[in-house]
Motif scaffolding. Structure first.
Motif, PDB file in Angstrom:
ATOM      1  N   THR A  15       0.838  -1.196   0.000  1.00  0.00           N
ATOM      2  CA  THR A  15       0.000   0.000   0.000  1.00  0.00           C
ATOM      3  C   THR A  15       0.875   1.249   0.000  1.00  0.00           C
ATOM      4  N   PHE A  19      -1.346   6.794   0.768  1.00  0.00           N
ATOM      5  CA  PHE A  19      -2.691   6.294   1.021  1.00  0.00           C
ATOM      6  C   PHE A  19      -2.829   5.833   2.464  1.00  0.00           C
ATOM      7  N   ARG A  20      -1.816   5.136   2.982  1.00  0.00           N
ATOM      8  CA  ARG A  20      -1.869   4.669   4.366  1.00  0.00           C
ATOM      9  C   ARG A  20      -1.970   5.847   5.328  1.00  0.00           C
ATOM     10  N   PHE A  49      -6.640   1.453  -4.983  1.00  0.00           N
ATOM     11  CA  PHE A  49      -6.704   1.464  -3.525  1.00  0.00           C
ATOM     12  C   PHE A  49      -7.942   2.240  -3.103  1.00  0.00           C
ATOM     13  N   HIS A  51     -10.669   2.959   0.530  1.00  0.00           N
ATOM     14  CA  HIS A  51     -11.029   2.766   1.934  1.00  0.00           C
ATOM     15  C   HIS A  51     -12.386   3.408   2.148  1.00  0.00           C
ATOM     16  N   HIS A  77      -7.668   6.008  -4.371  1.00  0.00           N
ATOM     17  CA  HIS A  77      -6.302   6.425  -4.707  1.00  0.00           C
ATOM     18  C   HIS A  77      -5.785   5.636  -5.899  1.00  0.00           C
ATOM     19  N   THR A  88      -4.526  12.257  -7.881  1.00  0.00           N
ATOM     20  CA  THR A  88      -4.354  10.827  -7.600  1.00  0.00           C
ATOM     21  C   THR A  88      -5.304  10.328  -6.515  1.00  0.00           C
ATOM     22  N   PHE A  89      -6.035  11.242  -5.871  1.00  0.00           N
ATOM     23  CA  PHE A  89      -7.012  10.877  -4.850  1.00  0.00           C
ATOM     24  C   PHE A  89      -8.386  11.393  -5.255  1.00  0.00           C
ATOM     25  N   GLU A 165      -3.550  17.953  -2.822  1.00  0.00           N
ATOM     26  CA  GLU A 165      -2.430  17.127  -2.386  1.00  0.00           C
ATOM     27  C   GLU A 165      -1.195  17.978  -2.115  1.00  0.00           C
ATOM     28  N   GLY A 169       1.042  13.505  -0.019  1.00  0.00           N
ATOM     29  CA  GLY A 169      -0.291  12.961  -0.216  1.00  0.00           C
ATOM     30  C   GLY A 169      -1.387  13.964   0.086  1.00  0.00           C
TER      31      GLY A 169
END
Length: 215
Positions: A15, A19-20, A49, A51, A77, A88-89, A165, A169
Motif C-alpha cells: 500500500t 494512502f496509508r 486502492f 477505503h 487512490h 491521484t485521490f 495534495e 499525499g
C-alpha cells in the motif's frame, strides 16, 4: 475501527504510504458525538486502492437511539493519477435522510442541499477541486394494506471531489471527513457545529425539523 487498522498493517508493504497516511488520518478525526462511524467493505473496481466508512447520525436524546441520517464516504487512490479526478485521490460520498413533507416540496431544496456540501468544505477551509454530484428527492405513497401509513420523503446527495495534495499525499484528510460529517448532520436537521468562518460564501439553512423522522 481496530479491524481496519489490522488490515492496513497486513497490507502495508503493498500500500502506498500516501494512502496509508490518509487512511490513518481518517481514523484519527475527531467527530461530533451524534456521529456513529465504522469501516465498511470498499469498492474494488473504482481505483487500485480504496477505503470506505459508513456513518449514521443518531438522536441520542430520545428513548434509545433514532437514526436521523446515514451515508458513506470512500477514499480512492490511483498512484498513476486519473484525468477525470485531476489528481491521484478522490473522495466519493453519499448522504441521505428522511424529510418532512413541507421540506420535500421546497423548490430550492436541491440547490440548498448542494450548498450544504460546498459550504461545509469551505467552512472547514478544505482545499478541493473538480466537485460533481447529484441531489435526488423521492416520495413514497402507500396503498392497500399499507394505506394507513403516512407518505414519506427522502433526500439523497451523491457527491465527489478531489482533495488537494501536498508533497506527502492528501492534505488534511481528516478535515475532509469532518466536513462531510458536518454535511450529514445538516441533512439530518441538526444545527451546525461552531466553525470558524471561511471567508467564502455560506450555507443556506432550511427550517429545522420538529423531531426525529421514522426510518
Amino acid at each position: 475501527m481496530a479491524a481496519a487498522h489490522e488490515h492496513l498493517a497486513d497490507s502495508a508493504d503493498e500500500t502506498p504510504i500516501a494512502f496509508r497516511q490518509a487512511v490513518e488520518a481518517l481514523h484519527a478525526a475527531r467527530l461530533r458525538p451524534e456521529i456513529d462511524i465504522a469501516p465498511m467493505p470498499a469498492p474494488k473496481r473504482l481505483a487500485p486502492f480504496a477505503h470506505a466508512l459508513e456513518a449514521t447520525v443518531l438522536d441520542r436524546d430520545t428513548d434509545g437511539e433514532t437514526d436521523l441520517a446515514d451515508g458513506r464516504l470512500v477514499l480512492l487512490h490511483d498512484p498513476d493519477g486519473h484525468d477525470a479526478w485531476q489528481g491521484t485521490f478522490r473522495v466519493v460520498t453519499l448522504a441521505r435522510a428522511e424529510l418532512e413533507p413541507e421540506m420535500a416540496t421546497d423548490p430550492l431544496l436541491p440547490e440548498v442541499c448542494w450548498s450544504w456540501l460546498t459550504g461545509a468544505l469551505e467552512a472547514r477551509g478544505v482545499p478541493y477541486g473538480a466537485p460533481s454530484g447529484t441531489v435526488t428527492r423521492a416520495g413514497s405513497y402507500y396503498f392497500g394494506g399499507l394505506g394507513d401509513r403516512a407518505p414519506d420523503s427522502q433526500i439523497e446527495l451523491r457527491a465527489s471531489w478531489t482533495p488537494a495534495e501536498g508533497p506527502h499525499g492528501v492534505r488534511d484528510a481528516a478535515v475532509h471527513l469532518t466536513a462531510w460529517c458536518d454535511l450529514l448532520c445538516q441533512v439530518a436537521g441538526l444545527p451546525p457545529a461552531p466553525v470558524e468562518p471561511a471567508g467564502r460564501g455560506g450555507v443556506v439553512p432550511l427550517p429545522q425539523r420538529r423531531g426525529p423522522q421514522p426510518r
